[in-house]
Design an enzyme around this catalytic site. Sequence first.
Site, mmCIF file in Angstrom:
data_model
loop_
_atom_site.group_PDB
_atom_site.id
_atom_site.type_symbol
_atom_site.label_atom_id
_atom_site.label_comp_id
_atom_site.label_asym_id
_atom_site.label_seq_id
_atom_site.Cartn_x
_atom_site.Cartn_y
_atom_site.Cartn_z
ATOM 1 N N CYS A 1 16.684 5.235 30.153
ATOM 2 C CA CYS A 1 16.895 5.707 31.511
ATOM 3 C C CYS A 1 18.204 5.106 32.012
ATOM 4 O O CYS A 1 18.477 3.927 31.816
ATOM 5 C CB CYS A 1 15.730 5.256 32.388
ATOM 6 S SG CYS A 1 16.097 5.340 34.147
ATOM 7 N N LYS B 1 -6.366 -9.649 -4.520
ATOM 8 C CA LYS B 1 -6.601 -8.300 -5.054
ATOM 9 C C LYS B 1 -5.416 -7.432 -4.671
ATOM 10 O O LYS B 1 -5.281 -7.020 -3.521
ATOM 11 C CB LYS B 1 -7.896 -7.736 -4.483
ATOM 12 C CG LYS B 1 -8.320 -6.446 -5.128
ATOM 13 C CD LYS B 1 -9.697 -6.027 -4.621
ATOM 14 C CE LYS B 1 -10.152 -4.742 -5.275
ATOM 15 N NZ LYS B 1 -9.246 -3.624 -5.018
ATOM 16 N N TYR C 1 -13.198 6.555 2.900
ATOM 17 C CA TYR C 1 -13.750 6.718 1.556
ATOM 18 C C TYR C 1 -14.850 5.683 1.317
ATOM 19 O O TYR C 1 -15.943 6.015 0.846
ATOM 20 C CB TYR C 1 -12.626 6.563 0.529
ATOM 21 C CG TYR C 1 -13.081 6.665 -0.900
ATOM 22 C CD1 TYR C 1 -13.461 5.533 -1.611
ATOM 23 C CD2 TYR C 1 -13.133 7.895 -1.549
ATOM 24 C CE1 TYR C 1 -13.888 5.616 -2.924
ATOM 25 C CE2 TYR C 1 -13.561 7.988 -2.860
ATOM 26 C CZ TYR C 1 -13.938 6.850 -3.546
ATOM 27 O OH TYR C 1 -14.371 6.938 -4.843
ATOM 28 N N ASP C 2 -14.537 4.415 1.651
ATOM 29 C CA ASP C 2 -15.520 3.343 1.458
ATOM 30 C C ASP C 2 -16.816 3.656 2.197
ATOM 31 O O ASP C 2 -17.908 3.444 1.680
ATOM 32 C CB ASP C 2 -14.963 2.003 1.958
ATOM 33 C CG ASP C 2 -13.864 1.477 1.035
ATOM 34 O OD1 ASP C 2 -13.825 1.918 -0.128
ATOM 35 O OD2 ASP C 2 -13.071 0.636 1.486
ATOM 36 N N LEU D 1 -14.956 -2.962 -10.199
ATOM 37 C CA LEU D 1 -15.578 -4.142 -9.611
ATOM 38 C C LEU D 1 -16.470 -3.721 -8.460
ATOM 39 O O LEU D 1 -16.181 -2.762 -7.754
ATOM 40 C CB LEU D 1 -14.502 -5.081 -9.046
ATOM 41 C CG LEU D 1 -13.694 -5.918 -10.026
ATOM 42 C CD1 LEU D 1 -12.652 -6.710 -9.277
ATOM 43 C CD2 LEU D 1 -14.608 -6.837 -10.812
ATOM 44 N N ASP E 1 -8.491 4.516 3.393
ATOM 45 C CA ASP E 1 -9.475 4.060 2.400
ATOM 46 C C ASP E 1 -10.817 3.746 3.021
ATOM 47 O O ASP E 1 -11.858 3.925 2.404
ATOM 48 C CB ASP E 1 -8.979 2.787 1.720
ATOM 49 C CG ASP E 1 -7.801 3.062 0.830
ATOM 50 O OD1 ASP E 1 -7.256 2.119 0.264
ATOM 51 O OD2 ASP E 1 -7.439 4.250 0.692
ATOM 52 N N LYS F 1 -13.399 -7.755 0.154
ATOM 53 C CA LYS F 1 -12.334 -6.998 0.821
ATOM 54 C C LYS F 1 -12.028 -7.556 2.214
ATOM 55 O O LYS F 1 -12.933 -8.006 2.915
ATOM 56 C CB LYS F 1 -12.747 -5.512 0.956
ATOM 57 C CG LYS F 1 -13.028 -4.814 -0.372
ATOM 58 C CD LYS F 1 -11.797 -4.476 -1.159
ATOM 59 C CE LYS F 1 -11.221 -3.122 -0.902
ATOM 60 N NZ LYS F 1 -11.874 -1.925 -1.249
ATOM 61 N N CYS G 1 11.937 7.546 37.508
ATOM 62 C CA CYS G 1 12.938 7.727 38.564
ATOM 63 C C CYS G 1 13.725 9.034 38.425
ATOM 64 O O CYS G 1 14.610 9.325 39.219
ATOM 65 C CB CYS G 1 13.902 6.541 38.616
ATOM 66 S SG CYS G 1 15.076 6.515 37.254
ATOM 67 N N GLU H 1 -8.407 -14.714 -7.233
ATOM 68 C CA GLU H 1 -7.149 -13.970 -7.377
ATOM 69 C C GLU H 1 -6.971 -13.030 -6.191
ATOM 70 O O GLU H 1 -7.920 -12.375 -5.788
ATOM 71 C CB GLU H 1 -7.184 -13.126 -8.664
ATOM 72 C CG GLU H 1 -7.593 -13.910 -9.895
ATOM 73 C CD GLU H 1 -7.763 -13.041 -11.146
ATOM 74 O OE1 GLU H 1 -7.540 -11.814 -11.063
ATOM 75 O OE2 GLU H 1 -8.108 -13.603 -12.194
ATOM 76 N N CYS I 1 15.834 2.363 39.181
ATOM 77 C CA CYS I 1 14.618 2.778 38.460
ATOM 78 C C CYS I 1 13.549 1.709 38.706
ATOM 79 O O CYS I 1 13.678 0.573 38.254
ATOM 80 C CB CYS I 1 14.899 2.901 36.965
ATOM 81 S SG CYS I 1 13.439 3.368 36.022
ATOM 82 N N CYS J 1 14.036 10.432 33.110
ATOM 83 C CA CYS J 1 13.144 9.275 33.210
ATOM 84 C C CYS J 1 11.852 9.683 33.927
ATOM 85 O O CYS J 1 11.906 10.251 35.017
ATOM 86 C CB CYS J 1 13.827 8.152 33.975
ATOM 87 S SG CYS J 1 12.713 6.785 34.359
ATOM 88 N N ASP K 1 -2.927 -4.401 -4.159
ATOM 89 C CA ASP K 1 -3.189 -3.021 -3.787
ATOM 90 C C ASP K 1 -2.223 -2.127 -4.548
ATOM 91 O O ASP K 1 -1.167 -1.749 -4.044
ATOM 92 C CB ASP K 1 -2.998 -2.869 -2.277
ATOM 93 C CG ASP K 1 -3.802 -1.714 -1.740
ATOM 94 O OD1 ASP K 1 -4.532 -1.091 -2.531
ATOM 95 O OD2 ASP K 1 -3.683 -1.432 -0.537
ATOM 96 N N TYR L 1 -4.046 -9.487 -15.209
ATOM 97 C CA TYR L 1 -5.184 -10.275 -14.734
ATOM 98 C C TYR L 1 -6.358 -10.353 -15.709
ATOM 99 O O TYR L 1 -7.340 -11.028 -15.420
ATOM 100 C CB TYR L 1 -5.672 -9.747 -13.382
ATOM 101 C CG TYR L 1 -6.047 -8.276 -13.388
ATOM 102 C CD1 TYR L 1 -7.236 -7.851 -13.967
ATOM 103 C CD2 TYR L 1 -5.209 -7.326 -12.815
ATOM 104 C CE1 TYR L 1 -7.576 -6.514 -13.989
ATOM 105 C CE2 TYR L 1 -5.545 -5.984 -12.820
ATOM 106 C CZ TYR L 1 -6.722 -5.580 -13.413
ATOM 107 O OH TYR L 1 -7.057 -4.252 -13.433
HETATM 108 ZN ZN LIG Z 1 14.130 5.399 35.381
#
Ligand SMILES: [Zn+2]
Length: 688
Positions: A439, A117, A37-38, A84, A34, A327, A424, A115, A445, A421, A119, A226
């Site tokens: 691993c 807002k 877009y804003d 709004l 968003d 926001k 090691c 309030e 290791c 891994c 989503d 609301y």
């Molecule tokens: Zn390892």
Amino acid sequence: MPSEPIEIKIKILRQEIEELNYQYYVLDNPSYPDSHYDKLLQELISIEKKHPELITDNSPTQRVGGQPLSGFSQITHLTPMLSLDNVFDSDSFGKFYERVFHKIASDQPITFTCEPKLDGLAISCLYKNGNLVHAATRGDGKIGEDVTHNIKTIQSIPLKLRGDFPELLDVRGEVFMPKDSFEKLNKNAIKDGNKTFANPRNAAAGSLRQLDPKITAKRKLAVYFYALGNAEFKKLQNDAEQTSDERLADSHHNRLKQIQSWGLPICDEIELRHGDKACLEYFKEIGAKREQLPYEIDGIVYKVDSILSQDKLGFVAKAPRWAIAHKFPAQEEMTLLKGVDFQVGRTGAITPVARLEPVFVGGVMVSNATLHNKDEIERLDVRVGDHVVIRRAGDVIPQIVSVVLDKRDVNASSIIFPKVCPICQSPLEKEIDQAIYRCTGGLICSAQKTQSIIHFVSRKAMNIDGLGDKLVEVLCDKQLINSVADIYQLSKDDLIGLERMAEKSANNLLQAIEKSKQTSLAKVIYALGIREVGEVTAMNLANNLFDFKNIINANLEELENIEDIGPIVAKHIVAFFENENNRQVIESLISHGVSWPEIKPKDKSELPLLNQTWVLTGALSQLKRNDAKAVLQSLGAKVSGSVSKNTTCVVAGESAGSKLKKAIELGIEVISEEEMLKLISSFQIVKI
Ligand SMILES: [Zn+2]
């Protein structure tokens, strides 16, 4: 020609915004966050402000939403559904407040209904004689789509109103998907191999715009109302003089209460605030508990409470002058995935970590994000060189939520998960039903060894000041320490000569190591880094089994009898102590002088909080809620989710709400998180 570039710029911006609008409103499948877009819209607004002669009727700044889908029939709203204006910081809100203050010409602070807002997706429901006639989406603000068949599947929407309702009622609300429904939906989608939704709002929009209401019904949507669109009461014989307006409350907040009294749900976080400072405090309070709320919100809406003042302020274009949305900082941003590293953790878990082009999101600069595991990489189909949407909510580790496929480069390369891994070269293993590869190298290791030592010395474990991650790595590389017990054999000679280690810092470190020897059994257990044994489990082990001899000898059944220990954790504990090396480490620690106060078995009846009922509310800052619950339970208390006259004590974290109110009403003791921690540590058996 200086005028041409700006016209082209406007044209491109409008096209881009239209495309995003289409994806968002019509397809319910946005590929950008968003915030993108804003940004585009704000840019277009500011250019159009400078060049009003270039504004056209069909500019995205001149309309509210998108085109309805052709698959749904259309409904014309009785009165248009408004949009709004937004502000993104408190200074801009301050300017809004000033404008309102001057226009109303008040000598008192202005009262606002504040309030959260939500989503979700705006809807309008029409009731005639108390019966639901139809429900429509916002659409372009004048005409929306008929989604009555889906709205009816939402349990909290009344099909019939109750109380003293108007003959004709057009009421506006937000349909949303609670976080837990969303998680369940995505979990099932993954299980069934279906596409997941990027966030609860997309899921709500997608569900509301299903042609088959059976699917919508399964999705568990919710709604809060609301605002009023229209309300016309039946003329009564005895008070024929009273108009519909007169039968409605004269403040927005009281109108919400009227709406509620007709059986329509409203959000219980809504509050009245007087003046700009109090509004901004509300913004902060809700922000602090945003993560705990059961639904997603993206800001706060402030509405001038007095209807008389609202009428005085009126409208500009399609937005009211008496309301504004404030926001929160964007939690999602787009950035470039530059590469993927594979990290090896203390328990051998291989975690893919995304290296990102740094981006500001959720209030901080982010350059890494977790990709969790191999399944997640496959699910996202993410490639190096992709533009990705990353999300950072609260203190949660940033993660990649989706890939912007529109921007995929032909050179984007697949991510290859390692077969061995990366540190090691030991083979990797994966437990059945688990997504994590590990691993198998254990202590050979070096990554696991180093990580386990870093954990051992950390603040909540042995708390050795001055032994940071980098120094541990150096000590391991130089083979000065090979196991956690070796820390207690370090000499001054070992340390001096290491990079940036003069005599003074060497002495300080040796002192810190010496000091760490006086500790508690729970901390030593935690420091050992047994899989899935956190601080609270370590504490429960200490308080129930009292010493290492008992812990080493405990079988699965004995372990599972302990609070907070399930079959998986019990298995990890048994496996850890079956390992000869691990038992030797413990002996070695003790022989080097690591010690703790003896724990004496306590009679259950001596538990300090026995027969008490505690309630946790608000955001805790030091303990996770589940941990706090486990600690209280280990002291004998029952932990309940609601306040009643049987409650002994309420622990109120930041932004505690209705439960705190109720506790005060009932005269129940209320303490802070700080006070709770003090109380806990005052009981001898519990040291955290
Ligand atoms: Zn390892």
